[in-house]
Enzyme design. Structure first.
Site, PDB file in Angstrom:
ATOM      1  N   SER A   1       0.786  -1.705   0.091  1.00 42.26           N
ATOM      2  CA  SER A   1       0.009  -0.133  -0.185  1.00 42.26           C
ATOM      3  C   SER A   1       0.413   1.740  -0.042  1.00 42.26           C
ATOM      4  CB  SER A   1      -1.387  -0.020   1.303  1.00 42.26           C
ATOM      5  OG  SER A   1      -1.949   1.049   1.318  1.00 42.26           O
TER       6      SER A   1
ATOM      7  N   ASP B   1      -9.692  -4.934  -5.666  1.00 43.52           N
ATOM      8  CA  ASP B   1      -9.499  -4.746  -4.444  1.00 43.52           C
ATOM      9  C   ASP B   1     -10.548  -3.386  -4.040  1.00 43.52           C
ATOM     10  OD1 ASP B   1      -8.282  -3.359  -2.827  1.00 43.52           O
ATOM     11  OD2 ASP B   1      -5.689  -3.360  -3.429  1.00 43.52           O
TER      12      ASP B   1
ATOM     13  N   HIS C   1      -7.374  -6.116  -0.391  1.00 41.00           N
ATOM     14  CA  HIS C   1      -6.573  -4.751  -0.640  1.00 41.00           C
ATOM     15  C   HIS C   1      -5.188  -5.309   0.515  1.00 41.00           C
ATOM     16  CE1 HIS C   1      -4.505  -1.605  -1.261  1.00 41.00           C
ATOM     17  NE2 HIS C   1      -4.368  -0.997   0.532  1.00 41.00           N
TER      18      HIS C   1
END
Length: 266
Positions: free
Chosen positions: A96, A217, A246
Site C-alpha cells: 500500500s 481490491d 487489499h
C-alpha cells in the site's frame, strides 16, 4: 527521533540468510501484518521490519504533524533505518503506501535496492480525466467525514471491505491495528495519502519492480497495476492474485508467499 529512530519505530532484524529483505507495512497496520509471511523467508534472508511512524504501535508523540505532510519524511525514515543498520543492498517489499515510499526511496538511492515488490500500490487514488484511480473527490471526503464523526463505526465498516475475502481472523487483525492508531493521526495520514500524486515520477524508477495486485481490491482497481507496469522506468512484471482484498498478506499468506518467492528469485 534522531539516534533513537531504530527504537522509536520498533526496528527488528530477523532471519538467517545473507541477503537483506525489507518488509514495509501499509496504512492501518504495523509490522505484525507480516507474521504469517515471515516463516517462508526467515531461513533465506536477513529480514528488516519496522513500523511507520503513524502506526498504533509507535508512541504517538513521535508523529510530527508539521513534518509528515507528504510521503517524503516517511522515505527519510526508511533510508535512515537502512543506513543505521549498515544495509547497502536489499530487496524491498512494500504494501500500500509503503509501496510508494519504496518507489520514492529507490529514486533517491537506486543503488540500495535490487528489487521492489509492490503490493496493492497506487500512485494516485483519485480519478483524473485520463486516469482511473478508483475514487472521486466527493467519495473521499465522505470517508474522511465518517472517520471524524465516529471512528469506531468507520473501522467496523472499513476493515471487512478492505480485507474483502471472508476471512474473519484477517478482519479482526486489521481492525485491531486500526483501533491502535490515534484517530487524528489516522485521518491526517489518510489525507496525505489520498492527496498524493506520484504519477509524474514513476519514470525515474530504474530498479526492477514486481507489482502484485489482487483481482478485486476496494482500494486499487486492477487497471492501476497495469498503469504502474507501463509507466515505471525499469523492467517490470505484474502478478494478479485470483483473490479479493487489499491485504493478501493477512487474508491469503499461503497464496502470496510463493508469488513473493518467485518475484524475489527473478
Amino acid at each position: 527521533m534522531g539516534n533513537n529512530l531504530l527504537e522509536a519505530l520498533n526496528v527488528r532484524v530477523v532471519g538467517n540468510g545473507e541477503r537483506v529483505l525489507v518488509l514495509a507495512h501499509g496504512f492501518g497496520t504495523d509490522q505484525s501484518a507480516w507474521q504469517r509471511i515471515l516463516p517462508y523467508f526467515m531461513p533465506h534472508y536477513r529480514i528488516v521490519l519496522y513500523d511507520l511512524v503513524c502506526a498504533g504501535s509507535v508512541n504517538p508523540d513521535y508523529f510530527d504533524f508539521r513534518r509528515y505532510t507528504t510521503l517524503d519524511p516517511f522515505v527519510d525514515d526508511l533510508l535512515n533505518i537502512l543506513d543505521a543498520l549498515g544495509v547497502d543492498r536489499c530487496a524491498y517489499v512494500g504494501h500500500s503506501v509503503s509501496a510508494m515510499i519504496g518507489i520514492l526511496a529507490s529514486i533517491r538511492r537506486p543503488e540500495l535496492f535490487t528489487k521492489l515488490i509492490l503490493i496493492g500500490a497506487s500512485p494516485r487514488f483519485l480519478n483524473d480525466h485520463d486516469y482511473h484511480g478508483g475514487f472521486e473527490e466527493g467519495e473521499i471526503e465522505k470517508v474522511f467525514s465518517a472517520m471524524e464523526a465516529n471512528y469506531d463505526a468507520w473501522v467496523h465498516g472499513f476493515a471487512p471491505l478492505a480485507v474483502g475475502a471472508d476471512v474473519p481472523a484477517a478482519v479482526r487483525e486489521f481492525s485491531r491495528t486500526l483501533f491502535n492508531m490515534r484517530p487524528d493521526i489516522t485521518l491526517f495520514v489518510s489525507r496525505t495519502i489520498f492527496n498524493s500524486d506520484l504519477r509524474g515520477v514513476l519514470g525515474l524508477v530504474k530498479v526492477p519492480c514486481c507489482i502484485i495486485q489482487t483481482a478485486k481490491d476496494v482500494s486499487v482497481p486492477t487497471s492501476v497495476a497495469m498503469y504502474l507496469k507501463n509507466h515505471l522506468g525499469g523492467r517490470n512484471t505484474v502478478e494478479i492474485l485470483n483473490i479479493e482484498g487489499h491485504l493478501p498478506h493477512l487474508s491469503a499468506p499461503m497464496l502470496l508467499a510463493p508469488v513473493l518467492r518467485r518475484a524475489l528469485s527473478r
